[in-house]
Design a protein around this motif. Structure first.
Motif, mmCIF file in Angstrom:
data_model
loop_
_atom_site.group_PDB
_atom_site.id
_atom_site.type_symbol
_atom_site.label_atom_id
_atom_site.label_comp_id
_atom_site.label_asym_id
_atom_site.label_seq_id
_atom_site.Cartn_x
_atom_site.Cartn_y
_atom_site.Cartn_z
ATOM 1 N N THR A 1 31.530 50.180 42.907
ATOM 2 C CA THR A 1 31.393 50.749 44.295
ATOM 3 C C THR A 1 32.801 50.463 44.932
ATOM 4 O OG1 THR A 1 30.444 48.880 45.269
ATOM 5 C CG2 THR A 1 28.993 50.921 44.517
ATOM 6 N N ALA A 2 33.184 51.157 45.954
ATOM 7 C CA ALA A 2 34.446 50.789 46.674
ATOM 8 C C ALA A 2 34.497 49.588 47.223
ATOM 9 C CB ALA A 2 34.523 51.748 47.838
ATOM 10 N N ASP A 3 33.176 48.979 47.694
ATOM 11 C CA ASP A 3 33.254 47.484 48.209
ATOM 12 C C ASP A 3 32.487 46.670 47.474
ATOM 13 O OD1 ASP A 3 34.446 48.587 50.644
ATOM 14 O OD2 ASP A 3 32.601 49.128 51.462
ATOM 15 N N ALA A 4 32.856 46.696 45.957
ATOM 16 C CA ALA A 4 32.219 45.776 45.229
ATOM 17 C C ALA A 4 32.752 44.281 45.185
ATOM 18 C CB ALA A 4 32.134 46.410 43.669
ATOM 19 N N LYS A 5 31.998 43.206 44.659
ATOM 20 C CA LYS A 5 32.843 42.056 44.651
ATOM 21 C C LYS A 5 32.300 41.446 43.123
ATOM 22 C CE LYS A 5 34.506 41.607 48.844
ATOM 23 N NZ LYS A 5 35.229 42.728 48.830
ATOM 24 N N LEU A 6 33.182 40.827 42.593
ATOM 25 C CA LEU A 6 32.976 40.048 41.559
ATOM 26 C C LEU A 6 33.120 38.444 41.980
ATOM 27 C CD1 LEU A 6 35.006 42.411 40.490
ATOM 28 C CD2 LEU A 6 34.068 41.591 38.151
ATOM 29 N N ILE A 7 31.908 37.547 41.747
ATOM 30 C CA ILE A 7 31.738 36.490 42.398
ATOM 31 C C ILE A 7 31.568 35.427 41.512
ATOM 32 C CG2 ILE A 7 30.524 35.126 44.509
ATOM 33 C CD1 ILE A 7 29.584 38.123 45.324
ATOM 34 N N TYR B 1 35.454 35.044 46.212
ATOM 35 C CA TYR B 1 35.069 36.606 45.960
ATOM 36 C C TYR B 1 36.391 37.377 45.865
ATOM 37 C CZ TYR B 1 30.959 35.068 48.454
ATOM 38 O OH TYR B 1 29.697 34.580 49.025
ATOM 39 N N TRP B 2 36.090 38.289 44.740
ATOM 40 C CA TRP B 2 37.220 39.161 44.257
ATOM 41 C C TRP B 2 36.852 40.655 44.192
ATOM 42 C CZ3 TRP B 2 38.013 35.986 39.132
ATOM 43 C CH2 TRP B 2 38.661 34.958 39.207
ATOM 44 N N THR B 3 37.761 41.523 44.664
ATOM 45 C CA THR B 3 37.526 42.855 44.437
ATOM 46 C C THR B 3 37.782 43.072 42.931
ATOM 47 O OG1 THR B 3 39.694 43.413 44.859
ATOM 48 C CG2 THR B 3 38.356 43.298 46.859
ATOM 49 N N PRO B 4 37.493 44.293 42.633
ATOM 50 C CA PRO B 4 37.773 44.561 40.945
ATOM 51 C C PRO B 4 39.388 44.489 40.840
ATOM 52 C CG PRO B 4 35.999 46.001 41.633
ATOM 53 C CD PRO B 4 36.330 45.330 43.052
ATOM 54 N N GLU B 5 39.966 45.139 41.956
ATOM 55 C CA GLU B 5 41.290 45.075 41.715
ATOM 56 C C GLU B 5 41.911 43.628 41.661
ATOM 57 O OE1 GLU B 5 39.877 46.849 44.001
ATOM 58 O OE2 GLU B 5 40.024 49.162 43.254
ATOM 59 N N GLN B 6 41.425 42.875 42.444
ATOM 60 C CA GLN B 6 41.782 41.259 42.333
ATOM 61 C C GLN B 6 41.664 40.633 40.950
ATOM 62 O OE1 GLN B 6 39.872 40.189 45.963
ATOM 63 N NE2 GLN B 6 41.673 39.941 47.303
ATOM 64 N N TYR B 7 40.392 41.034 40.635
ATOM 65 C CA TYR B 7 40.163 40.500 39.199
ATOM 66 C C TYR B 7 41.181 41.059 38.289
ATOM 67 C CZ TYR B 7 37.225 39.756 34.850
ATOM 68 O OH TYR B 7 36.928 39.089 33.861
ATOM 69 N N VAL B 8 41.282 42.115 38.356
ATOM 70 C CA VAL B 8 42.266 42.598 37.530
ATOM 71 C C VAL B 8 43.734 41.895 37.402
ATOM 72 C CG1 VAL B 8 43.858 44.599 36.614
ATOM 73 C CG2 VAL B 8 41.335 44.767 36.896
ATOM 74 N N GLU B 9 44.223 41.738 38.590
ATOM 75 C CA GLU B 9 45.341 41.218 38.778
ATOM 76 C C GLU B 9 45.257 39.816 38.479
ATOM 77 O OE1 GLU B 9 46.117 41.394 42.983
ATOM 78 O OE2 GLU B 9 46.233 43.609 43.042
ATOM 79 N N ARG B 10 44.200 38.902 38.810
ATOM 80 C CA ARG B 10 44.248 37.631 38.308
ATOM 81 C C ARG B 10 43.696 37.238 37.099
ATOM 82 N NH1 ARG B 10 41.895 36.401 44.490
ATOM 83 N NH2 ARG B 10 43.884 36.790 45.291
ATOM 84 N N ALA B 11 42.838 38.016 36.668
ATOM 85 C CA ALA B 11 41.996 37.276 35.021
ATOM 86 C C ALA B 11 42.813 38.331 33.949
ATOM 87 C CB ALA B 11 40.820 37.700 35.249
ATOM 88 N N GLY B 12 43.184 39.610 34.514
ATOM 89 C CA GLY B 12 43.836 40.558 33.349
ATOM 90 C C GLY B 12 44.941 39.859 32.661
ATOM 91 N N PRO B 13 45.917 39.453 33.101
ATOM 92 C CA PRO B 13 46.943 38.774 32.133
ATOM 93 C C PRO B 13 46.386 37.516 31.456
ATOM 94 C CG PRO B 13 47.568 39.255 34.520
ATOM 95 C CD PRO B 13 46.171 39.507 34.471
ATOM 96 N N ILE B 14 45.543 36.818 31.882
ATOM 97 C CA ILE B 14 44.825 35.679 31.101
ATOM 98 C C ILE B 14 44.095 36.337 30.024
ATOM 99 C CG2 ILE B 14 43.712 33.728 31.192
ATOM 100 C CD1 ILE B 14 44.512 33.458 34.010
ATOM 101 N N LEU B 15 43.252 37.372 30.113
ATOM 102 C CA LEU B 15 42.389 37.908 29.103
ATOM 103 C C LEU B 15 43.262 38.533 28.237
ATOM 104 C CD1 LEU B 15 39.452 39.698 31.272
ATOM 105 C CD2 LEU B 15 39.782 37.110 30.219
ATOM 106 N N GLU B 16 44.268 39.103 28.295
ATOM 107 C CA GLU B 16 45.077 39.904 27.332
ATOM 108 C C GLU B 16 46.042 39.016 26.729
ATOM 109 O OE1 GLU B 16 46.876 43.227 29.374
ATOM 110 O OE2 GLU B 16 45.209 44.103 29.749
#
Length: 173
Positions: A61-67, A81-96
């Motif tokens: 959802t637009a206001d979803a959180k990953l916690i 508290y991360w938005t999906p976009e923040q998760y992608v920015e912060r965790a994405g490079p590490i996962l890849e």
């Protein structure tokens, strides 16, 4: 006049592309199970492999959180508290960079009308060929059905520790 026509065509073409992407993803959110399966699949890949971050964002959802829950000796237990976009920015490079596979090994789904919750027990691996997880934990996933599809509202998770093992009721039988 030509500029307006060109802009109009680009707008229509861009809208068609966005609609196609959404249409391609729609089958992935028709059930609670397919939504959660897609969540795990989209974040999982070997080192150097790109994830489909647009599909990842489509799940929420637009206001979803990953916690994630953090537990440090200095600060105690706290939540980030991360938005999906923040998760992608912060965790994405590490996962890849390092590789990451998260597999659901058990779940307990509860549903009432348009809301649902699952305790989704996971194991995490660095490579698809790893046999032993480097960590385990539980994702508490809240979902909402809007009459058309399932949306992830929040994911709140805690990793297993020696002091806090996963209870048997959340493990495979």
């Amino acid at each position: 006049m030509k500029t307006c026509t060109l802009i109009g065509l680009l707008f229509l073409y861009g809208g068609a592309l966005a609609q196609t992407a959404s249409s391609d993803y729609s089958a992935k959110v028709t059930t609670i199970e397919s939504t959660i399966e897609t969540l795990y699949a989209v974040i999982s890949a070997d080192a150097g492999e790109q994830r489909d971050w647009e599909l990842f964002k489509y799940l929420f959802t637009a206001d979803a959180k990953l916690i994630p829950v953090r537990n440090s000796q200095e600060e105690g237990v706290s939540a980030i508290y991360w938005t999906p976009e923040q998760y992608v920015e912060r965790a994405g490079p590490i996962l890849e960079k390092d590789g990451f596979f998260e597999k659901e090994i058990s779940n307990k789904i509860e549903r009432y009308g348009s809301i649902a919750h699952t305790f989704s027990t996971y194991e995490s691996y660095r490579k698809s060929t790893d046999e032993t997880p480097f960590t385990r934990g539980i994702n508490s996933i809240q979902l909402m059905h809007d009459g058309k599809r399932w949306w992830i509202v929040n994911i709140y998770w805690l990793g297993e520790t020696d002091d806090n093992p996963i209870p048997d009721r959340y493990l495979p039988k």
